[in-house]
Scaffold this active site. Structure first.
Site, short mmCIF file in Angstrom:
data_model
loop_
_atom_site.label_atom_id
_atom_site.label_comp_id
_atom_site.label_asym_id
_atom_site.label_seq_id
_atom_site.Cartn_x
_atom_site.Cartn_y
_atom_site.Cartn_z
N GLN A 1 0.82 -1.20 0.00
CA GLN A 1 0.00 0.00 0.00
C GLN A 1 0.86 1.26 0.00
OE1 GLN A 1 -2.17 -0.67 3.66
NE2 GLN A 1 -0.26 -1.21 4.68
N HIS B 1 -9.94 2.74 19.14
CA HIS B 1 -9.12 1.73 19.81
C HIS B 1 -9.73 1.26 21.12
CE1 HIS B 1 -5.71 3.53 17.27
NE2 HIS B 1 -6.01 2.34 16.79
N GLU C 1 0.39 -8.09 11.85
CA GLU C 1 0.21 -7.05 10.84
C GLU C 1 0.96 -7.45 9.58
OE1 GLU C 1 -0.23 -4.14 8.39
OE2 GLU C 1 -1.19 -3.75 10.32
N ASP D 1 0.77 -12.47 7.26
CA ASP D 1 -0.60 -12.46 6.78
C ASP D 1 -1.52 -12.97 7.89
OD1 ASP D 1 -3.05 -12.92 5.60
OD2 ASP D 1 -2.24 -13.86 3.81
N GLY D 2 -2.47 -12.14 8.32
CA GLY D 2 -3.35 -12.50 9.41
C GLY D 2 -4.19 -13.73 9.12
N ASP E 1 -8.71 -5.58 13.34
CA ASP E 1 -8.50 -4.13 13.21
C ASP E 1 -7.98 -3.87 11.80
OD1 ASP E 1 -7.92 -1.49 13.48
OD2 ASP E 1 -6.44 -1.73 15.08
N THR F 1 -8.07 -2.50 7.60
CA THR F 1 -8.39 -1.38 6.73
C THR F 1 -9.71 -1.69 6.02
OG1 THR F 1 -7.09 -2.38 4.96
CG2 THR F 1 -5.97 -0.80 6.37
N ASP F 2 -10.13 -0.81 5.12
CA ASP F 2 -11.35 -1.06 4.35
C ASP F 2 -11.18 -2.34 3.51
OD1 ASP F 2 -12.36 1.27 5.38
OD2 ASP F 2 -11.79 2.49 3.65
#
Length: 275
Positions: free
Chosen positions: A31, A62, A106, A137-138, A155, A157-158
């Site tokens: 990104q 949070h 993350e 990779d989660g 948690d 991102t879009d």
């Protein structure tokens, strides 16, 4: 010359902030990252043109993604955060006295490093002895760990790019398997004004997997529409039955025992989304 940053939250709506300074810009394999300083909201982390967190209002997000599930669980000892590279959820998790270990997974390690450098107010707990930071990779991580966590927080991102899979039914099934027999998970599920279909589909999927599914909301000024939702899946504990006297005294700005159940009282147009 004045500089302004605009996030186009939909094709018809945006949020614009006056910029004092640009601290950092970078393109990683996942990104585009920017760290800017704004007049209204202070330092702001932007990923792929989308505001992720700001110093001024980060505490709402949070605290609400963390304390609602942690206070619902009777004895949370081990928690996992998927995404959340800024460290804000981790900071809130370790405030709970029963927590023995908090894991952050993350996918983009540069988010973690930039947060440590420019957002110490948010990332301050990432070096705590109770915290393990994993750059991976989660989805893969969750599939490799079964029956291990009391609470899991998505948690993310879009739902674009590397985060798309974090909103799938298959991932929610993997989360179920990753949780202990009385585990709870929470995912951020976007704006009830702008993302009705996403909320409806996410809730339907969670409801088909977990015995207890709940939706709750809060106000976050820099997020699309300023009104945000979270979807909870629980194997055993219902947040509406939480004994408020059992919630530990925490150093918070938004979350409190009185708000714990109140956030589940949904406006009719929101409850209609998940009927």
């Amino acid at each position: 010359m004045e500089l302004w940053y605009t996030e186009y939250q939909t094709k018809n709506v945006g949020i614009t902030c006056k910029v004092k300074q640009t601290y950092h810009t970078e393109k990683t394999q996942y990104q585009d990252i920017a760290l800017i300083d704004t007049e209204q909201f202070g330092k702001m982390l932007v990923l792929d043109g989308t505001v992720q967190t700001t110093i001024e209002d980060e505490f709402v997000y949070h605290e609400m993604i963390s304390h609602v599930p942690l206070a619902t669980h009777k004895n949370p000892k081990k928690a996992l955060v998927i995404g959340g590279g800024d460290g804000g959820a981790i900071r809130e998790i370790i405030k709970h006295p029963t927590i023995e270990k908090a894991v952050l997974c993350e996918i983009d390690g540069r988010v973690i490093e930039i947060a440590k450098e420019y957002l110490p107010e948010i990332s301050c707990a990432l070096t705590d002895e109770k915290v393990e930071v994993i750059v991976d990779d989660g989805i893969k991580y969750v599939n490799q760990h079964k029956n291990e966590f009391d609470v899991i927080m998505i948690d993310s991102t879009d739902p674009v790019g590397p985060a798309v899979g974090l909103f799938s039914k298959e991932f929610y099934k993997a989360i179920y398997e990753c949780l202990k027999e009385d585990g709870i998970f929470v995912a951020q599920t976007e704006s009830p004004f702008f993302h009705k279909d996403l909320i409806r589909n996410a809730f339907k999927n969670v409801e088909s997997i977990f015995p207890i599914a709940r939706l709750y909301t809060c106000a976050i000024p820099t997020y699309p529409s300023g009104y945000w939702s979270f979807t909870m899946g629980s194997k055993k504990y219902d947040p509406l039955e939480t004994d408020l006297d059992s919630i530990p005294k925490l150093d918070t700005k938004y979350y409190c025992p009185q708000i714990h159940k109140a956030v589940f009282a949904l406006p009719k147009f929101v409850s209609d989304i998940i009927k």
